[in-house]
Write a protein that holds these residues in place. Structure first.
Motif, mmCIF file in Angstrom:
data_model
loop_
_atom_site.group_PDB
_atom_site.id
_atom_site.type_symbol
_atom_site.label_atom_id
_atom_site.label_comp_id
_atom_site.label_asym_id
_atom_site.label_seq_id
_atom_site.Cartn_x
_atom_site.Cartn_y
_atom_site.Cartn_z
ATOM 1 N N ASP A 125 0.751 -1.114 0.103
ATOM 2 C CA ASP A 125 0.076 -0.310 -0.184
ATOM 3 C C ASP A 125 0.902 1.931 -0.028
ATOM 4 O OD1 ASP A 125 -1.863 -1.692 0.009
ATOM 5 O OD2 ASP A 125 -2.227 -1.347 2.145
ATOM 6 N N GLU A 127 1.033 5.222 0.831
ATOM 7 C CA GLU A 127 0.040 6.147 1.854
ATOM 8 C C GLU A 127 0.165 7.192 1.143
ATOM 9 O OE1 GLU A 127 -0.096 8.223 6.585
ATOM 10 O OE2 GLU A 127 -0.834 5.674 5.512
ATOM 11 N N VAL A 136 -5.337 9.391 1.269
ATOM 12 C CA VAL A 136 -5.521 8.404 1.088
ATOM 13 C C VAL A 136 -4.526 7.486 1.466
ATOM 14 C CG1 VAL A 136 -4.430 9.225 -1.362
ATOM 15 C CG2 VAL A 136 -6.239 7.795 -1.269
ATOM 16 N N THR A 137 -4.745 6.224 1.056
ATOM 17 C CA THR A 137 -3.947 4.886 0.836
ATOM 18 C C THR A 137 -4.501 3.810 0.042
ATOM 19 O OG1 THR A 137 -3.967 5.025 3.084
ATOM 20 C CG2 THR A 137 -3.729 2.706 2.036
ATOM 21 N N VAL A 145 -7.709 2.323 -1.424
ATOM 22 C CA VAL A 145 -8.139 1.488 0.051
ATOM 23 C C VAL A 145 -9.101 2.225 0.926
ATOM 24 C CG1 VAL A 145 -7.420 0.348 1.900
ATOM 25 C CG2 VAL A 145 -5.809 -0.228 -0.391
ATOM 26 N N GLU A 146 -8.527 3.056 1.369
ATOM 27 C CA GLU A 146 -8.952 4.394 2.511
ATOM 28 C C GLU A 146 -8.794 5.754 2.236
ATOM 29 O OE1 GLU A 146 -7.958 4.992 7.066
ATOM 30 O OE2 GLU A 146 -7.298 3.582 6.191
ATOM 31 N N VAL A 147 -9.768 6.500 2.523
ATOM 32 C CA VAL A 147 -9.289 8.127 2.034
ATOM 33 C C VAL A 147 -10.059 8.465 3.481
ATOM 34 C CG1 VAL A 147 -10.547 10.376 0.854
ATOM 35 C CG2 VAL A 147 -10.042 8.320 -0.374
ATOM 36 N N GLU A 148 -8.792 9.721 4.126
ATOM 37 C CA GLU A 148 -9.291 10.965 5.671
ATOM 38 C C GLU A 148 -9.616 12.064 4.713
ATOM 39 O OE1 GLU A 148 -7.268 9.796 9.009
ATOM 40 O OE2 GLU A 148 -6.753 7.258 8.489
#
Length: 151
Positions: A125, A127, A136-137, A145-148
């Motif tokens: 991954d 980041e 974001v990952t 995979v992931e968003v903050e």
């Protein structure tokens, strides 16, 4: 006098025993070949200011922390693969194509309007930290995979 020398000796050994890691300043030539190639490929116009070899006392895992003249910080693992790049200078742009093609494509399509200030990778991954505080990952296949989002 013997008591002072004994006390200093005990203090030195205690300090070493309590340390989590041993840091040693080294030269660019002491970096693994893969790290040297990375620097000459993506940062060929920037002088290396400092290289620190960091050895974890418990695991004996070695990492290298590199600081460039433009304040960019790069962390390499013991074989020379980069783990983290942090841009500390507002004028510096993250080099293109340091991550897999699919990750680049995702950044270009979905996050083209964001300035990358930090990128980390664990081999699977990536980041990304952006200037606006969002993160974001993205996996190696280019899937988010992931968003903050910073509020």
């Amino acid at each position: 006098m013997k008591k002072i020398i004994s006390l200093i000796t005990v203090f030195v050994f205690a300090s070493v025993a309590l340390a989590d890691e041993i840091k040693t300043k080294v030269t660019q030539n002491d970096l693994p070949e893969k790290a040297q190639t990375f620097l000459s490929t993506y940062f060929q116009d920037v002088k290396v200011k400092k290289v620190v070899k960091v050895v974890d006392v418990e695991t004996y895992i070695t990492e290298y922390d590199v600081v460039l003249a433009n304040k960019t910080q790069i962390e390499f693992d013991m074989v020379g693969a980069w783990n983290e790049i942090t841009l500390k200078n507002k004028k510096v742009v993250m080099p293109r194509f340091i991550y897999p093609k699919r990750v680049n494509e995702t950044i270009d399509k979905q996050f083209y309007d964001k300035k990358i200030v930090k990128v980390s990778n664990d081999g699977m991954d990536y980041e990304f930290d952006f200037k606006d505080g969002s993160e974001v990952t993205i996996n190696v296949l280019g899937k988010v995979v992931e968003v903050e989002v910073e509020k």
